[in-house]
Scaffold this active site. Structure first.
Site, PDB file in Angstrom:
ATOM      1  N   MET A 286      30.640  53.575  40.398  1.00 29.81           N
ATOM      2  CA  MET A 286      30.677  54.994  40.030  1.00 29.81           C
ATOM      3  C   MET A 286      31.742  55.336  38.996  1.00 29.81           C
ATOM      4  O   MET A 286      31.969  56.502  38.682  1.00 29.81           O
ATOM      5  CB  MET A 286      30.890  55.860  41.275  1.00 29.81           C
ATOM      6  CG  MET A 286      29.815  55.693  42.325  1.00 29.81           C
ATOM      7  SD  MET A 286      28.175  55.938  41.645  1.00 29.81           S
ATOM      8  CE  MET A 286      27.214  55.064  42.852  1.00 29.81           C
ATOM      9  N   CYS A 287      32.411  54.331  38.462  1.00 25.27           N
ATOM     10  CA  CYS A 287      33.420  54.584  37.430  1.00 25.27           C
ATOM     11  C   CYS A 287      32.760  54.835  36.084  1.00 25.27           C
ATOM     12  O   CYS A 287      31.805  54.161  35.704  1.00 25.27           O
ATOM     13  CB  CYS A 287      34.351  53.386  37.306  1.00 25.27           C
ATOM     14  SG  CYS A 287      35.546  53.277  38.621  1.00 25.27           S
ATOM     15  N   HIS A 288      33.319  55.799  35.375  1.00 26.11           N
ATOM     16  CA  HIS A 288      32.843  56.107  34.032  1.00 26.11           C
ATOM     17  C   HIS A 288      33.443  55.110  33.045  1.00 26.11           C
ATOM     18  O   HIS A 288      34.618  54.761  33.174  1.00 26.11           O
ATOM     19  CB  HIS A 288      33.277  57.514  33.623  1.00 26.11           C
ATOM     20  CG  HIS A 288      32.654  58.589  34.435  1.00 26.11           C
ATOM     21  ND1 HIS A 288      33.134  58.946  35.683  1.00 26.11           N
ATOM     22  CD2 HIS A 288      31.583  59.378  34.193  1.00 26.11           C
ATOM     23  CE1 HIS A 288      32.378  59.921  36.164  1.00 26.11           C
ATOM     24  NE2 HIS A 288      31.433  60.213  35.293  1.00 26.11           N
TER      25      HIS A 288
ATOM     26  N   MET B 150      41.345  53.960  38.870  1.00 29.32           N
ATOM     27  CA  MET B 150      40.602  52.739  39.193  1.00 29.32           C
ATOM     28  C   MET B 150      40.881  51.632  38.180  1.00 29.32           C
ATOM     29  O   MET B 150      40.950  50.455  38.537  1.00 29.32           O
ATOM     30  CB  MET B 150      39.101  53.017  39.286  1.00 29.32           C
ATOM     31  CG  MET B 150      38.711  53.903  40.452  1.00 29.32           C
ATOM     32  SD  MET B 150      39.354  53.347  42.049  1.00 29.32           S
ATOM     33  CE  MET B 150      38.614  51.733  42.174  1.00 29.32           C
ATOM     34  N   GLU B 151      41.081  51.996  36.937  1.00 29.05           N
ATOM     35  CA  GLU B 151      41.395  51.004  35.913  1.00 29.05           C
ATOM     36  C   GLU B 151      42.753  50.364  36.172  1.00 29.05           C
ATOM     37  O   GLU B 151      42.910  49.144  36.038  1.00 29.05           O
ATOM     38  CB  GLU B 151      41.346  51.647  34.522  1.00 29.05           C
ATOM     39  CG  GLU B 151      39.946  51.964  34.040  1.00 29.05           C
ATOM     40  CD  GLU B 151      39.280  53.169  34.695  1.00 29.05           C
ATOM     41  OE1 GLU B 151      38.074  53.377  34.454  1.00 29.05           O
ATOM     42  OE2 GLU B 151      39.938  53.917  35.453  1.00 29.05           O
TER      43      GLU B 151
ATOM     44  N   ASP C 234      44.538  32.031  40.898  1.00 27.67           N
ATOM     45  CA  ASP C 234      43.618  31.056  40.319  1.00 27.67           C
ATOM     46  C   ASP C 234      44.358  29.975  39.525  1.00 27.67           C
ATOM     47  O   ASP C 234      44.041  28.802  39.620  1.00 27.67           O
ATOM     48  CB  ASP C 234      42.598  31.757  39.423  1.00 27.67           C
ATOM     49  CG  ASP C 234      41.624  30.780  38.789  1.00 27.67           C
ATOM     50  OD1 ASP C 234      40.996  29.997  39.541  1.00 27.67           O
ATOM     51  OD2 ASP C 234      41.492  30.791  37.550  1.00 27.67           O
TER      52      ASP C 234
END
EC number: 4.6.1.17
Length: 162
Positions: free
Chosen positions: A75-77, A116-117, A131
């Protein structure tokens, strides 16, 4: 169901329409961390890891993650980001482990925020460190990831109190 902005009339997910929101400068800062053993700590600070410069690679991964957040969070733009910075700070006060604190700062001028970013950047940075060093020790611990602060937008500023 209309009180949930990400739910349509049928009760299914939708991406919120932000076209009527005002454009403002928006910044978000997120935190994550990873606890490593002494061998990994030395490899990172002495830049002797066989896979290359761990922190530089992790920074690039964090930047790429912020830029691609909308492709992995449904749902992120997609946003035109104006700045991304990933920085590190070692906490070596514990004798048996070394904690690397990660801070991701993301900015834009737009109609929706960049929380969110920033969170994605911090998370992927920690995952990239894991990793690149897992051949040495798979027992690393990725710590809590959280929003430290955000500014801009209708809801105003937020600063984590702890």
């Amino acid at each position: 169901m209309s009180e949930f902005t990400h739910i349509n009339q049928q009760g299914n997910a939708k991406m919120v329409d932000v076209s009527n929101k005002e454009v403002t400068k928006r910044t978000a800062i997120a935190h994550s961390s990873i606890i490593v053993n002494e061998t990994i700590y030395k490899q990172i600070v002495q830049n002797t890891n066989a896979k290359g410069n761990v922190l530089n690679t992790a920074q690039i991964a964090g930047i790429m993650a912020a830029k691609n957040t909308s492709t992995i969070i449904p749902m992120c733009h997609p946003l035109p980001l104006t700045g991304i910075d990933v920085s590190f700070d070692w906490n070596t006060t514990h004798s048996n482990h070394f904690e690397l604190n990660i801070q991701a700062t993301v900015s834009t001028t737009g109609k929706t925020g960049v929380e969110m970013e920033a969170l994605t950047a911090a998370s992927v940075t920690a995952l990239t460190i894991y990793d690149m060093t897992k051949a040495v020790d798979k027992g690393m611990i990725i710590g809590q990831t959280y929003l430290t602060s955000k500014s801009g937008g209708k809801s105003g500023d937020y600063h984590r109190s702890n």
